[in-house]
Design a protein around this motif. Structure first.
Motif, PDB file in Angstrom:
ATOM      1  N   ALA A  48       0.865  -1.151  -0.212  1.00 30.58           N
ATOM      2  CA  ALA A  48      -0.190  -0.006  -0.080  1.00 30.58           C
ATOM      3  C   ALA A  48       0.876   1.105   0.142  1.00 30.58           C
ATOM      4  CB  ALA A  48      -0.938  -0.007   1.223  1.00 30.58           C
ATOM      5  N   THR A  49       1.997   1.288   0.896  1.00 31.60           N
ATOM      6  CA  THR A  49       2.952   2.285   0.859  1.00 31.60           C
ATOM      7  C   THR A  49       3.582   2.424  -0.516  1.00 31.60           C
ATOM      8  OG1 THR A  49       4.423   1.173   2.080  1.00 31.60           O
ATOM      9  CG2 THR A  49       2.954   2.519   3.300  1.00 31.60           C
ATOM     10  N   ALA A  50       4.129   1.380  -1.064  1.00 30.80           N
ATOM     11  CA  ALA A  50       4.867   1.312  -2.190  1.00 30.80           C
ATOM     12  C   ALA A  50       4.088   1.825  -3.373  1.00 30.80           C
ATOM     13  CB  ALA A  50       5.695   0.188  -2.413  1.00 30.80           C
ATOM     14  N   LEU A  51       2.773   1.784  -3.575  1.00 27.48           N
ATOM     15  CA  LEU A  51       1.969   1.994  -4.710  1.00 27.48           C
ATOM     16  C   LEU A  51       2.129   3.522  -5.053  1.00 27.48           C
ATOM     17  CD1 LEU A  51      -1.247  -0.103  -4.089  1.00 27.48           C
ATOM     18  CD2 LEU A  51       0.679  -0.519  -5.841  1.00 27.48           C
ATOM     19  N   LEU A  61      -5.741   0.140  -9.030  1.00 27.51           N
ATOM     20  CA  LEU A  61      -4.668  -0.058  -8.007  1.00 27.51           C
ATOM     21  C   LEU A  61      -3.970   1.104  -7.628  1.00 27.51           C
ATOM     22  CD1 LEU A  61      -3.610  -2.579  -6.627  1.00 27.51           C
ATOM     23  CD2 LEU A  61      -1.865  -2.922  -8.369  1.00 27.51           C
ATOM     24  N   SER A  62      -4.903   2.163  -7.129  1.00 26.44           N
ATOM     25  CA  SER A  62      -4.230   3.322  -6.573  1.00 26.44           C
ATOM     26  C   SER A  62      -3.865   2.933  -4.847  1.00 26.44           C
ATOM     27  CB  SER A  62      -4.924   4.596  -6.918  1.00 26.44           C
ATOM     28  OG  SER A  62      -6.032   4.272  -5.971  1.00 26.44           O
ATOM     29  N   PRO A  63      -3.060   3.739  -4.328  1.00 25.46           N
ATOM     30  CA  PRO A  63      -2.929   3.240  -2.876  1.00 25.46           C
ATOM     31  C   PRO A  63      -4.393   3.632  -2.208  1.00 25.46           C
ATOM     32  CG  PRO A  63      -1.208   4.843  -3.729  1.00 25.46           C
ATOM     33  CD  PRO A  63      -2.155   4.848  -4.904  1.00 25.46           C
ATOM     34  N   LYS A  64      -5.028   4.567  -2.562  1.00 26.42           N
ATOM     35  CA  LYS A  64      -6.374   4.845  -1.851  1.00 26.42           C
ATOM     36  C   LYS A  64      -7.155   3.455  -2.077  1.00 26.42           C
ATOM     37  CE  LYS A  64     -10.076   7.935  -1.629  1.00 26.42           C
ATOM     38  NZ  LYS A  64     -10.922   9.072  -2.328  1.00 26.42           N
ATOM     39  N   GLN A  65      -7.358   3.160  -3.440  1.00 27.27           N
ATOM     40  CA  GLN A  65      -8.238   2.030  -3.790  1.00 27.27           C
ATOM     41  C   GLN A  65      -7.745   0.628  -3.153  1.00 27.27           C
ATOM     42  OE1 GLN A  65      -7.775   2.726  -7.956  1.00 27.27           O
ATOM     43  NE2 GLN A  65      -9.794   3.009  -8.202  1.00 27.27           N
ATOM     44  N   TYR A  66      -6.386   0.515  -2.966  1.00 26.44           N
ATOM     45  CA  TYR A  66      -5.868  -0.788  -2.472  1.00 26.44           C
ATOM     46  C   TYR A  66      -6.601  -0.651  -0.771  1.00 26.44           C
ATOM     47  CZ  TYR A  66      -2.549  -4.359  -1.526  1.00 26.44           C
ATOM     48  OH  TYR A  66      -1.765  -5.617  -1.348  1.00 26.44           O
ATOM     49  N   VAL A  67      -6.214   0.541  -0.173  1.00 24.71           N
ATOM     50  CA  VAL A  67      -6.526   0.424   1.212  1.00 24.71           C
ATOM     51  C   VAL A  67      -8.078   0.475   1.495  1.00 24.71           C
ATOM     52  CG1 VAL A  67      -6.638   2.066   3.282  1.00 24.71           C
ATOM     53  CG2 VAL A  67      -4.528   2.032   1.974  1.00 24.71           C
ATOM     54  N   GLU A  68      -8.768   0.903   0.510  1.00 23.57           N
ATOM     55  CA  GLU A  68     -10.341   0.733   0.720  1.00 23.57           C
ATOM     56  C   GLU A  68     -10.633  -0.729   0.556  1.00 23.57           C
ATOM     57  OE1 GLU A  68     -11.656   3.606  -2.181  1.00 23.57           O
ATOM     58  OE2 GLU A  68     -11.816   5.246  -0.732  1.00 23.57           O
ATOM     59  N   HIS A  69      -9.884  -1.429  -0.577  1.00 22.44           N
ATOM     60  CA  HIS A  69     -10.309  -2.737  -0.599  1.00 22.44           C
ATOM     61  C   HIS A  69     -10.128  -3.750   0.457  1.00 22.44           C
ATOM     62  CE1 HIS A  69     -10.419  -6.584  -2.799  1.00 22.44           C
ATOM     63  NE2 HIS A  69      -9.043  -6.990  -2.130  1.00 22.44           N
ATOM     64  N   GLY A  74     -12.385  -5.528   6.686  1.00 20.31           N
ATOM     65  CA  GLY A  74     -12.369  -5.281   8.135  1.00 20.31           C
ATOM     66  C   GLY A  74     -10.979  -5.158   8.504  1.00 20.31           C
ATOM     67  N   LEU A  75     -10.036  -4.980   7.680  1.00 22.67           N
ATOM     68  CA  LEU A  75      -8.780  -4.578   8.235  1.00 22.67           C
ATOM     69  C   LEU A  75      -8.935  -3.012   8.484  1.00 22.67           C
ATOM     70  CD1 LEU A  75      -6.254  -6.100   5.827  1.00 22.67           C
ATOM     71  CD2 LEU A  75      -7.173  -7.094   8.121  1.00 22.67           C
ATOM     72  N   VAL A  76      -8.117  -2.435   9.269  1.00 25.20           N
ATOM     73  CA  VAL A  76      -7.996  -1.132   9.668  1.00 25.20           C
ATOM     74  C   VAL A  76      -6.662  -0.353   9.229  1.00 25.20           C
ATOM     75  CG1 VAL A  76      -8.336   0.644  11.366  1.00 25.20           C
ATOM     76  CG2 VAL A  76      -9.547  -1.493  11.653  1.00 25.20           C
ATOM     77  N   TRP A  77      -6.652   0.691   8.384  1.00 25.99           N
ATOM     78  CA  TRP A  77      -5.546   1.266   7.976  1.00 25.99           C
ATOM     79  C   TRP A  77      -5.369   2.469   8.951  1.00 25.99           C
ATOM     80  CZ3 TRP A  77      -1.634   0.615   5.246  1.00 25.99           C
ATOM     81  CH2 TRP A  77      -0.801   1.867   4.578  1.00 25.99           C
ATOM     82  N   ASP A  78      -3.975   2.574   9.566  1.00 29.63           N
ATOM     83  CA  ASP A  78      -3.580   3.803  10.261  1.00 29.63           C
ATOM     84  C   ASP A  78      -2.520   4.542   9.279  1.00 29.63           C
ATOM     85  OD1 ASP A  78      -2.380   5.472  12.280  1.00 29.63           O
ATOM     86  OD2 ASP A  78      -2.033   3.833  13.606  1.00 29.63           O
ATOM     87  N   LYS A  79      -3.197   5.825   9.084  1.00 29.41           N
ATOM     88  CA  LYS A  79      -2.309   6.655   8.203  1.00 29.41           C
ATOM     89  C   LYS A  79      -0.968   7.111   8.813  1.00 29.41           C
ATOM     90  CE  LYS A  79      -6.039   8.544   5.720  1.00 29.41           C
ATOM     91  NZ  LYS A  79      -6.830   9.915   5.222  1.00 29.41           N
ATOM     92  N   ALA A  83      -0.046   1.236   8.558  1.00 29.24           N
ATOM     93  CA  ALA A  83      -0.108  -0.027   8.745  1.00 29.24           C
ATOM     94  C   ALA A  83      -1.183  -0.456   8.839  1.00 29.24           C
ATOM     95  CB  ALA A  83       0.671  -0.262   9.951  1.00 29.24           C
ATOM     96  N   PHE A  84      -1.624  -1.666   8.328  1.00 25.95           N
ATOM     97  CA  PHE A  84      -2.991  -2.184   8.670  1.00 25.95           C
ATOM     98  C   PHE A  84      -2.984  -2.986  10.284  1.00 25.95           C
ATOM     99  CE2 PHE A  84      -3.160  -2.392   3.982  1.00 25.95           C
ATOM    100  CZ  PHE A  84      -4.621  -1.982   3.833  1.00 25.95           C
TER     101      PHE A  84
END
Length: 149
Positions: A48-51, A61-69, A74-79, A83-84
């Motif tokens: 996610a960070t490398a995208l 496959l943008s970073p935002k779309q990857y995180v949203e997926h 049910g994973l939680v993204w910590d900006k 990290a998930f």
């Protein structure tokens, strides 16, 4: 084949436009296997960070779309930490590898007159003179005023 976090990081750093699709698919295969087998989310976070620094990514496959997926599972993204973490109601048993494969760009069905209305609205908000506005439209629509008249 990517089988460790170190190989994942190296592959993402050395990715090129020629091999971007295959490397990202291999990277996500490793990341999803880590998630399913060990509940390890760090490979997903690494991707996610490398995208953001990868050119020629496939559509969807943008970073935002990857995180949203993955947040949808049910994973939680910590900006702050990039990290998930695994949420309480996380259900990633059916996590697909390469969800972006086969996604198609939406087709723009806007008519020329609708495009022109939007262009005029943008021009109206600026301080352009009439001559500058016409030149802008002429360039945008690649027309010759003498031919159009």
């Amino acid at each position: 084949m990517i089988n460790s976090n170190k190989k994942l990081s190296n592959a993402l750093k050395r990715i090129s436009k020629e091999n971007v699709a295959s490397v990202l698919l291999d990277a996500e295969t490793f990341a999803v296997s880590q998630l399913l087998e060990h509940r390890n989310t760090s490979p997903l976070a690494t991707i996610a960070t490398a995208l953001g620094n990868i050119a020629g990514k496939p559509y969807g496959l943008s970073p935002k779309q990857y995180v949203e997926h993955y947040e949808a599972m049910g994973l939680v993204w910590d900006k702050k930490k990039s990290a998930f973490s695994i949420g309480k109601d996380a259900n990633f048993a059916e996590a697909p590898v390469g969800y972006w494969v086969g996604m198609e760009r939406p087709v723009n069905t806007e008519s020329d007159s609708e495009k022109a209305v939007k262009a005029f609205a943008r021009i109206a908000k600026t301080d352009l003179t009439l001559t500058q506005a016409i030149a802008l439209l002429q360039t945008a629509y690649q027309t010759d005023l003498k031919v159009a008249a």
